[in-house]
Design an enzyme around this catalytic site. Sequence first.
Site, mmCIF file in Angstrom:
data_model
loop_
_atom_site.group_PDB
_atom_site.id
_atom_site.type_symbol
_atom_site.label_atom_id
_atom_site.label_comp_id
_atom_site.label_asym_id
_atom_site.label_seq_id
_atom_site.Cartn_x
_atom_site.Cartn_y
_atom_site.Cartn_z
ATOM 1 C CG HIS A 157 -1.999 0.992 1.202
ATOM 2 N ND1 HIS A 157 -1.794 2.335 1.480
ATOM 3 C CD2 HIS A 157 -3.305 0.849 0.891
ATOM 4 C CE1 HIS A 157 -2.945 2.964 1.347
ATOM 5 N NE2 HIS A 157 -3.881 2.100 0.994
ATOM 6 C CG ASP A 177 -8.240 -3.070 -2.516
ATOM 7 O OD1 ASP A 177 -9.349 -2.582 -2.258
ATOM 8 O OD2 ASP A 177 -7.229 -2.378 -2.750
HETATM 9 C C1 MLT Z 1 -8.168 3.661 -0.105
HETATM 10 O O1 MLT Z 1 -8.820 3.171 0.818
HETATM 11 O O2 MLT Z 1 -8.503 4.703 -0.675
HETATM 12 C C2 MLT Z 1 -6.990 2.896 -0.622
HETATM 13 O O3 MLT Z 1 -6.424 2.110 0.370
HETATM 14 C C3 MLT Z 1 -6.002 3.702 -1.382
HETATM 15 C C4 MLT Z 1 -5.259 4.785 -0.668
HETATM 16 O O4 MLT Z 1 -5.468 5.121 0.471
HETATM 17 O O5 MLT Z 1 -4.335 5.336 -1.307
#
Ligand code: MLT
Length: 428
Positions: free
Chosen positions: A307, A364
């Site tokens: 992430h 995800d």
């Molecule tokens: C989100 O929840 O939007 C995703 O994990 C992506 C992010 O935070 O960049």
Amino acid sequence: MSNTATLEIGGNKYEFPIIEGSEGEKAIDIKTLRGATGGVITIDPGYKNTGSCESGITFLDGEKGILRYRGYSIEDLAEKADFLEVVYLLIFGELPTKEQHDKFHADIKDKAIVDEEVKKILDGFPKSAHPMGVLSSLTSALTAFNPSSVNVDSEEDLYRSIVKILGKFPVLVAWTMRKKQGLPLDYGDNSLGYVENILKMMFRKPNEEYTMNPILVNALDKLLILHADHEQNCSTSTVRIVGSSHAGLFASISAGISALWGPLHGGANQAVLEMLEAIREDGGDTKKYMAKAKDKSDPFRLMGFGHRVYKNFDPRAKIIKVAADEVLGDLGVEDPILDIAKGLEQEALKDEYFVQRKLYPNVDFYSGIIYRAMGIPTEMFTVMFALGRLPGWIAQWREMRQRKEPIGRPRQVYIGENYRNFVSLEKR
Ligand code: MLT
């Protein structure tokens, strides 16, 4: 630490204040940089080191794996709150009293009718259209059916727009799925809770009574809470930047849906499930796929790991993993895909390559497994993410407008041709 930063350019020194957030995060405030230096700017593609705003909505510490909405931990909220409480918290800053909660819900229900003409727009899409494209278009179309522009200085006006989108959006989500499945496009049932109503709108069959399954209600409630906000991610930044031009709330959210669609953002949940399916079809050998993931010459890409901001376990993934076990157990679903997912996770957690790169499963990775157990088609997974993210987008848009932030307008470093004389068409 001094509360200023000094920058030296060509022998000249410039001082910039360091601002500090409520959790001790520090940022060099370079608002005056270009003016003071006569044109020097900073460059940071992908904004890895750039704060676009000051925000009081969500706190995230990627190193420690902390996520809080308005100060409340995601763990507490996922366990103890319902989605509508979290929606209220994110948008208005405090958990609602029982009275505020009930009024908010009543106001949302009051606006939960979508103009019948919108069905004609939906009819224009082929059944094969991706639900995210359809949802983004329908959300944008809502603007045309609700033309009064929002006076953001009026709490009342703003509130009206907020309850409208919260009421109508789940209807659009349900219609998007039902259209694909050839089912009639119904409205909700105002006697139900917000999340129960979503399930009924999505799954009700025209020829039988819908029976509410508390396991599904609980699972969806949790999933929506976990997705509700994530500070300045790609889609939220999109919503804020579109809104910064004073485009309306619905148009800004429609843009956010498009940003969420990509496989590097919300679209990853669909991509994870497709990857797990492909591994299963190929015999389910997780070791083989871990090796492929590490092989730079192999086009295979391991989805759902790592992430941008978490260099530790995504706290949402921890909660979802437990929830996936519970939901599949409670529903009596035995899904080999879950075993493959767990296998990949186990392999990754003990593999130097992944450990060194801090590649942990993200939100995800497990969410699609629950959606699948709930009977939600794979192409709808990112739509479910959008449904959860809606309150975050609204809260961030509202904050941006109320703080009277300037239009988002980054600069660039030009790397094209220098001045050239124009050569007419005949002479080229
Ligand atoms: C989100 O929840 O939007 C995703 O994990 C992506 C992010 O935070 O960049």
